[in-house]
Design a protein around this motif. Structure first.
Motif, PDB file in Angstrom:
ATOM      1  N   ALA A   1       9.316  68.297  30.414  1.00 23.72           N
ATOM      2  CA  ALA A   1       9.627  68.256  28.979  1.00 23.72           C
ATOM      3  C   ALA A   1      10.360  69.527  28.543  1.00 23.72           C
ATOM      4  CB  ALA A   1       8.341  68.077  28.184  1.00 23.72           C
ATOM      5  N   VAL A   2       9.882  70.679  29.024  1.00 25.16           N
ATOM      6  CA  VAL A   2      10.508  71.959  28.656  1.00 25.16           C
ATOM      7  C   VAL A   2      11.937  72.020  29.208  1.00 25.16           C
ATOM      8  CG1 VAL A   2      10.410  74.460  29.017  1.00 25.16           C
ATOM      9  CG2 VAL A   2       8.320  73.194  28.454  1.00 25.16           C
ATOM     10  N   ALA A   3      12.101  71.649  30.471  1.00 24.62           N
ATOM     11  CA  ALA A   3      13.425  71.721  31.105  1.00 24.62           C
ATOM     12  C   ALA A   3      14.422  70.801  30.405  1.00 24.62           C
ATOM     13  CB  ALA A   3      13.302  71.356  32.585  1.00 24.62           C
ATOM     14  N   VAL A   4      13.974  69.587  30.078  1.00 22.33           N
ATOM     15  CA  VAL A   4      14.867  68.626  29.405  1.00 22.33           C
ATOM     16  C   VAL A   4      15.260  69.166  28.031  1.00 22.33           C
ATOM     17  CG1 VAL A   4      15.024  66.305  28.403  1.00 22.33           C
ATOM     18  CG2 VAL A   4      14.005  66.617  30.664  1.00 22.33           C
ATOM     19  N   ALA A   5      14.287  69.720  27.317  1.00 17.16           N
ATOM     20  CA  ALA A   5      14.574  70.262  25.984  1.00 17.16           C
ATOM     21  C   ALA A   5      15.580  71.411  26.068  1.00 17.16           C
ATOM     22  CB  ALA A   5      13.275  70.731  25.329  1.00 17.16           C
ATOM     23  N   ASP A   6      15.414  72.284  27.072  1.00 16.41           N
ATOM     24  CA  ASP A   6      16.338  73.420  27.243  1.00 16.41           C
ATOM     25  C   ASP A   6      17.763  72.950  27.489  1.00 16.41           C
ATOM     26  OD1 ASP A   6      14.411  75.242  26.852  1.00 16.41           O
ATOM     27  OD2 ASP A   6      14.103  75.786  28.962  1.00 16.41           O
ATOM     28  N   VAL A   7      17.879  72.025  28.421  1.00 15.61           N
ATOM     29  CA  VAL A   7      19.214  71.533  28.788  1.00 15.61           C
ATOM     30  C   VAL A   7      19.845  70.779  27.616  1.00 15.61           C
ATOM     31  CG1 VAL A   7      20.448  69.940  30.299  1.00 15.61           C
ATOM     32  CG2 VAL A   7      18.738  71.447  31.238  1.00 15.61           C
ATOM     33  N   ALA A   8      19.027  69.999  26.919  1.00 12.55           N
ATOM     34  CA  ALA A   8      19.548  69.233  25.776  1.00 12.55           C
ATOM     35  C   ALA A   8      20.073  70.182  24.700  1.00 12.55           C
ATOM     36  CB  ALA A   8      18.452  68.337  25.211  1.00 12.55           C
ATOM     37  N   ARG A   9      19.383  71.320  24.518  1.00 12.74           N
ATOM     38  CA  ARG A   9      19.829  72.301  23.535  1.00 12.74           C
ATOM     39  C   ARG A   9      21.152  72.924  23.991  1.00 12.74           C
ATOM     40  NH1 ARG A   9      16.008  75.948  24.004  1.00 12.74           N
ATOM     41  NH2 ARG A   9      14.470  74.426  23.315  1.00 12.74           N
ATOM     42  N   THR A  10      21.208  73.302  25.263  1.00  8.49           N
ATOM     43  CA  THR A  10      22.425  73.938  25.794  1.00  8.49           C
ATOM     44  C   THR A  10      23.643  73.034  25.612  1.00  8.49           C
ATOM     45  OG1 THR A  10      21.043  74.971  27.458  1.00  8.49           O
ATOM     46  CG2 THR A  10      23.406  75.040  27.851  1.00  8.49           C
ATOM     47  N   LEU A  11      23.465  71.742  25.894  1.00  8.79           N
ATOM     48  CA  LEU A  11      24.606  70.826  25.867  1.00  8.79           C
ATOM     49  C   LEU A  11      24.697  70.022  24.561  1.00  8.79           C
ATOM     50  CD1 LEU A  11      24.471  69.669  29.567  1.00  8.79           C
ATOM     51  CD2 LEU A  11      26.356  70.844  28.498  1.00  8.79           C
ATOM     52  N   GLU A  12      23.929  70.444  23.567  1.00  2.00           N
ATOM     53  CA  GLU A  12      23.944  69.799  22.242  1.00  2.00           C
ATOM     54  C   GLU A  12      23.682  68.301  22.333  1.00  2.00           C
ATOM     55  OE1 GLU A  12      27.538  70.926  20.246  1.00  2.00           O
ATOM     56  OE2 GLU A  12      27.322  73.001  20.879  1.00  2.00           O
ATOM     57  N   LEU A  13      22.659  67.961  23.130  1.00  2.00           N
ATOM     58  CA  LEU A  13      22.316  66.548  23.305  1.00  2.00           C
ATOM     59  C   LEU A  13      21.042  66.160  22.556  1.00  2.00           C
ATOM     60  CD1 LEU A  13      23.022  66.196  27.137  1.00  2.00           C
ATOM     61  CD2 LEU A  13      24.251  65.016  25.322  1.00  2.00           C
TER      62      LEU A  13
ATOM     63  N   SER B   1      29.303  57.823  23.404  1.00  2.62           N
ATOM     64  CA  SER B   1      30.752  57.872  23.625  1.00  2.62           C
ATOM     65  C   SER B   1      31.015  58.435  25.026  1.00  2.62           C
ATOM     66  CB  SER B   1      31.392  58.775  22.587  1.00  2.62           C
ATOM     67  OG  SER B   1      31.001  60.111  22.830  1.00  2.62           O
ATOM     68  N   GLY B   2      32.275  58.360  25.452  1.00  2.15           N
ATOM     69  CA  GLY B   2      32.634  58.859  26.785  1.00  2.15           C
ATOM     70  C   GLY B   2      32.289  60.329  26.965  1.00  2.15           C
ATOM     71  N   GLY B   3      32.573  61.128  25.951  1.00  2.00           N
ATOM     72  CA  GLY B   3      32.299  62.561  26.034  1.00  2.00           C
ATOM     73  C   GLY B   3      30.808  62.840  26.092  1.00  2.00           C
ATOM     74  N   GLU B   4      30.041  62.068  25.324  1.00  2.88           N
ATOM     75  CA  GLU B   4      28.580  62.259  25.320  1.00  2.88           C
ATOM     76  C   GLU B   4      27.982  61.888  26.681  1.00  2.88           C
ATOM     77  OE1 GLU B   4      27.899  61.383  20.548  1.00  2.88           O
ATOM     78  OE2 GLU B   4      27.757  59.751  21.996  1.00  2.88           O
ATOM     79  N   ARG B   5      28.496  60.805  27.256  1.00  4.93           N
ATOM     80  CA  ARG B   5      27.996  60.399  28.574  1.00  4.93           C
ATOM     81  C   ARG B   5      28.281  61.470  29.613  1.00  4.93           C
ATOM     82  NH1 ARG B   5      29.905  54.135  29.180  1.00  4.93           N
ATOM     83  NH2 ARG B   5      29.419  53.634  27.050  1.00  4.93           N
ATOM     84  N   GLN B   6      29.463  62.029  29.497  1.00  5.94           N
ATOM     85  CA  GLN B   6      29.851  63.063  30.446  1.00  5.94           C
ATOM     86  C   GLN B   6      28.918  64.278  30.323  1.00  5.94           C
ATOM     87  OE1 GLN B   6      31.906  65.984  29.477  1.00  5.94           O
ATOM     88  NE2 GLN B   6      31.918  66.675  31.593  1.00  5.94           N
ATOM     89  N   ARG B   7      28.529  64.602  29.095  1.00  6.26           N
ATOM     90  CA  ARG B   7      27.606  65.725  28.891  1.00  6.26           C
ATOM     91  C   ARG B   7      26.209  65.395  29.440  1.00  6.26           C
ATOM     92  NH1 ARG B   7      29.299  66.362  23.492  1.00  6.26           N
ATOM     93  NH2 ARG B   7      27.177  66.483  22.698  1.00  6.26           N
ATOM     94  N   VAL B   8      25.811  64.127  29.321  1.00  5.24           N
ATOM     95  CA  VAL B   8      24.507  63.725  29.877  1.00  5.24           C
ATOM     96  C   VAL B   8      24.536  63.856  31.403  1.00  5.24           C
ATOM     97  CG1 VAL B   8      22.846  61.834  30.124  1.00  5.24           C
ATOM     98  CG2 VAL B   8      24.026  62.158  27.951  1.00  5.24           C
ATOM     99  N   ALA B   9      25.660  63.439  31.988  1.00  4.25           N
ATOM    100  CA  ALA B   9      25.774  63.550  33.453  1.00  4.25           C
ATOM    101  C   ALA B   9      25.686  65.019  33.881  1.00  4.25           C
ATOM    102  CB  ALA B   9      27.090  62.940  33.922  1.00  4.25           C
ATOM    103  N   LEU B  10      26.303  65.890  33.108  1.00  5.72           N
ATOM    104  CA  LEU B  10      26.221  67.325  33.404  1.00  5.72           C
ATOM    105  C   LEU B  10      24.787  67.832  33.239  1.00  5.72           C
ATOM    106  CD1 LEU B  10      29.300  69.036  31.710  1.00  5.72           C
ATOM    107  CD2 LEU B  10      28.736  68.992  34.136  1.00  5.72           C
ATOM    108  N   ALA B  11      24.143  67.363  32.156  1.00  2.00           N
ATOM    109  CA  ALA B  11      22.761  67.777  31.884  1.00  2.00           C
ATOM    110  C   ALA B  11      21.852  67.359  33.028  1.00  2.00           C
ATOM    111  CB  ALA B  11      22.275  67.157  30.573  1.00  2.00           C
ATOM    112  N   ARG B  12      22.074  66.157  33.529  1.00  2.00           N
ATOM    113  CA  ARG B  12      21.252  65.654  34.627  1.00  2.00           C
ATOM    114  C   ARG B  12      21.433  66.530  35.872  1.00  2.00           C
ATOM    115  NH1 ARG B  12      22.156  59.576  36.443  1.00  2.00           N
ATOM    116  NH2 ARG B  12      23.918  60.526  37.460  1.00  2.00           N
ATOM    117  N   ALA B  13      22.658  67.045  36.038  1.00  2.00           N
ATOM    118  CA  ALA B  13      22.918  67.882  37.213  1.00  2.00           C
ATOM    119  C   ALA B  13      22.287  69.262  37.072  1.00  2.00           C
ATOM    120  CB  ALA B  13      24.423  68.012  37.427  1.00  2.00           C
ATOM    121  N   ILE B  14      22.366  69.841  35.887  1.00  2.00           N
ATOM    122  CA  ILE B  14      21.912  71.241  35.781  1.00  2.00           C
ATOM    123  C   ILE B  14      20.411  71.377  35.540  1.00  2.00           C
ATOM    124  CG2 ILE B  14      24.173  72.030  34.987  1.00  2.00           C
ATOM    125  CD1 ILE B  14      23.084  72.347  32.217  1.00  2.00           C
TER     126      ILE B  14
END
Lengths: 340, 282
Positions: A115-127, A139-152
């Motif tokens: 939960a903490v890690a997801v919250a941190d990454v979501a904040r970093t990538l404005e998700l 949207s396409g850009g939002e999906r791309q940010r989610v894919a990045l979030a999943r990686a980091i």
């Protein structure tokens, strides 16, 4: 951590013929924290190379080392790397939150940590506002940010990115490019980025590796490759518009140092009377900030890029000239560079 | 040539073989008809008789038990076979037609084969149990064992379900499996968190289809393998209707049961359809 490729070879089985070789003994060293861009035309083997590093393809020969550890025979999940796929590969039935948390849950991380890690990454990538949505609602850009979030979110030792921006429109791509670069620098992790877009390669990479027909044509800093291409292919591939490669016969005999030479369009000077080569204007392209003039010489096409808009019109004959210091000689019009 | 001419044979078949008999059944449901005398209208008497007929309720309970065992078994079998056999490997290429094969066998031949398999004296299933030192259940003599046996029989005839499940499995993009592999997901984690949830809409559709089919597909085995026994344990509604019509010549009554069965099936389908509509995410 560093990523090293040593003599990586890969061929794909063909149904009715001998295996088709795709990678021919690739050697590449990516130091810790570096972002290297692997660039090349379609079919050059860049995605296969990335998949070999990820463990999604088995090597025929050679080895892959991550942080000095040989991971050649490890499963993808054991390599401590993350990958962003070209088609992003988000789980369509999971919310953004569950998509980001997937890798951590798969590795049995405690729920509180997840939960903490997801919250941190979501904040970093404005998700944060999107955490409850499904990928189909983004949207396409939002999906791309989610894919990045999943990686980091897993904080891996290295990232592999396979043309992650190819499905975005040009404006969004420029913004996403900057975001990726900033994120990678902030995280300080090694990243291997595959693209066929030379603008992405020039702007994103600390270094660029140009791949052609499964071989590394040249590795180096972007401007080094731009100014000193190791082959006519690299010269043509990097830069928009590309380097013009011409037979040296258009030069005076005393200037000829090899069979062919290349010249960047911005180094070509259009002259009214005195010049090195006579050329006919074929097409004029007004880009806005500059103008690209397509010229026909007796030995091939030549491109000139000038900052002004007042240029000769199609059909006109002009003289063009170029300084010796701007010329790069090659063994042939598709050959290796010749050092003066 | 008009393009719709190709539809005529199908439409003719539909009218002659489905619509006309269905309409006839609905009309006959309100009559007394022995097949010898002309039918006579008797209003709702057949329907009121159904509710007083303990054998009907027994048959209905048997059918519901069969559905409760057979539908999950068949969906699990079709889904499981699709997950195991979806790949392009040589083993899967052999496995797919093998899994489909029982579905193309004539029902009677398939039933006779199972009559041999379940035989308590020389049947291979009994022999298999005995070789393990376990007493074989009385497949054709114990009511519950027989019900299970008939359901298990149906779980091998999953050809059409397998095709649907295979299509659903193959529609899942390979990249999400690669993403799961890089994420470090184990095969079981991937199965439970990715494959099954993504196949769920197709499997739910299969369950819905099987629910309708299962009201009927036990007729041949019940007639040939168990003859409705033991102790009426496998007298399912279709066999009950068949006997009412062709053994006791109560065509009007049999038609009324058929109409009631149709109405019940339609109600269940409607409820499931409403539930399935909520299940959309892709």
């Amino acid at each position: 951590m560093s990523v090293s490729l040593r003599g990586v070879e890969k061929a794909f089985a063909a149904r009715s013929a001998a295996p088709i070789p795709v990678l021919h003994g690739i050697d590449l060293e990516v130091p810790d924290g570096e972002m290297i861009v692997i660039v090349g035309p379609s079919g050059s083997g860049k995605t296969t190379l990335l998949r070999c590093i990820a463990g999604l393809e088995e090597l025929d020969r050679g080895s892959v080392l991550v942080g000095g550890r040989d991971v050649t025979h490890d499963d993808p999940g054991e390599r401590d790397i993350a990958m962003v796929f070209q088609e992003l590969a988000l789980y369509p039935h999971l919310t953004v939150r569950a998509n980001i948390a997937f890798g951590l849950k798969a590795r049995k991380s405690p729920p509180a940590e997840v939960a903490v890690a997801v919250a941190d990454v979501a904040r970093t990538l404005e998700l944060e506002p999107l955490l409850g949505r499904l990928p189909s609602e983004l949207s396409g850009g939002e999906r791309q940010r989610v894919a990045l979030a999943r990686a980091i979110v897993r904080d891996p030792t290295a990232f592999l990115l396979d043309e992650p921006l190819s499905n975005l429109d040009p404006a969004l791509r420029t913004r996403a490019r900057v975001e990726i670069r900033t994120l990678q620098r902030d995280l300080g992790r090694t990243a291997i980025y595959v693209t066929h877009d030379q603008v992405e390669a020039m702007t994103l990479g600390d270094r660029i590796a140009v791949l052609r027909n499964g071989r590394v044509e040249q590795v180096g800093a972007p401007l080094e490759l731009y100014d000193h291409p190791a082959s006519a292919f690299v010269g043509r591939f990097l830069g928009t518009p590309p380097m013009s490669i011409l037979s040296s016969e258009v030069l005076t005999p005393d200037r000829r140092k090899a069979a062919a030479f290349g010249i960047r369009p911005e180094r070509v000077r259009l002259a009214d009377a005195d010049g090195d080569v006579k050329a006919t204007v074929e097409v004029v392209e007004h880009i806005g900030s500059s103008t690209v003039v397509h010229l026909r010489t007796s030995h091939g096409e030549l491109l000139a890029r000038t900052p002004g808009r007042d240029v000769p019109q199609p059909g006109e004959t002009v003289m063009v000239s170029f300084a010796d210091r701007d010329i790069r000689f090659f063994e042939s019009e598709d050959g290796r560079a010749v050092t003066p | 040539m008009r393009r719709d001419v190709l539809a005529w044979p199908y439409l003719t078949g539909l009218v002659v073989l489905v619509l006309f008999p269905a309409m006839a059944a609905i009309v006959l449901a309100f009559t007394e008809y022995s097949g010898v005398q002309p039918p006579t209208f008797n209003g709702l008497e057949n329907f009121s008789r159904i509710f007083d007929d303990s054998l009907f309720w027994k048959a209905l309970a048997n059918s519901l038990i069969f559905i409760a065992i057979s539908v999950p078994l068949r969906v699990i079998a079709a889904g499981g076979a699709a997950i195991l056999l979806h790949s392009r490997s040589r083993a899967a290429a052999v496995g797919r037609p093998a899994a489909y094969l029982p579905s193309v066998m004539p029902d009677v031949a398939y039933a006779l084969l199972w009559l041999w398999i379940l035989n308590p004296i020389y049947g291979p299933l009994t022999a298999a149990f005995e070789s393990l030192g376990v007493t074989s259940p009385g497949w054709l003599t114990d009511p519950w064992a027989t019900r299970v046996a008939i359901a298990v029989m149906s779980a091998f005839q999953i050809g059409e379900g397998l095709v649907v499940a295979l299509a659903a499995r193959r529609a899942l993009p390979g990249s999400i499996y690669e993403a799961a592999a890089v994420d470090g997901a184990s095969p079981l984690f991937t199965l439970t968190r990715v494959t099954l949830p993504l196949m769920a809409p197709a499997l739910a559709l299969l369950a819905l289809r099987d629910l309708i089919l299962s009201f009927q597909l036990n007729f041949v085995p019940a007639l040939i393998v168990t003859e409705g026994g033991p102790r009426l344990a496998t007298t399912f509604v279709p066999l009950y209707v068949y006997r009412a019509a062709f053994t006791y010549f109560r065509f009007g009554y049999a038609s009324a049961v058929t109409v009631l069965l149709f109405a019940m099936t339609a109600a269940v389908v409607f409820v499931q359809y409403r539930l399935a509509r909520r299940w959309r995410f892709v």
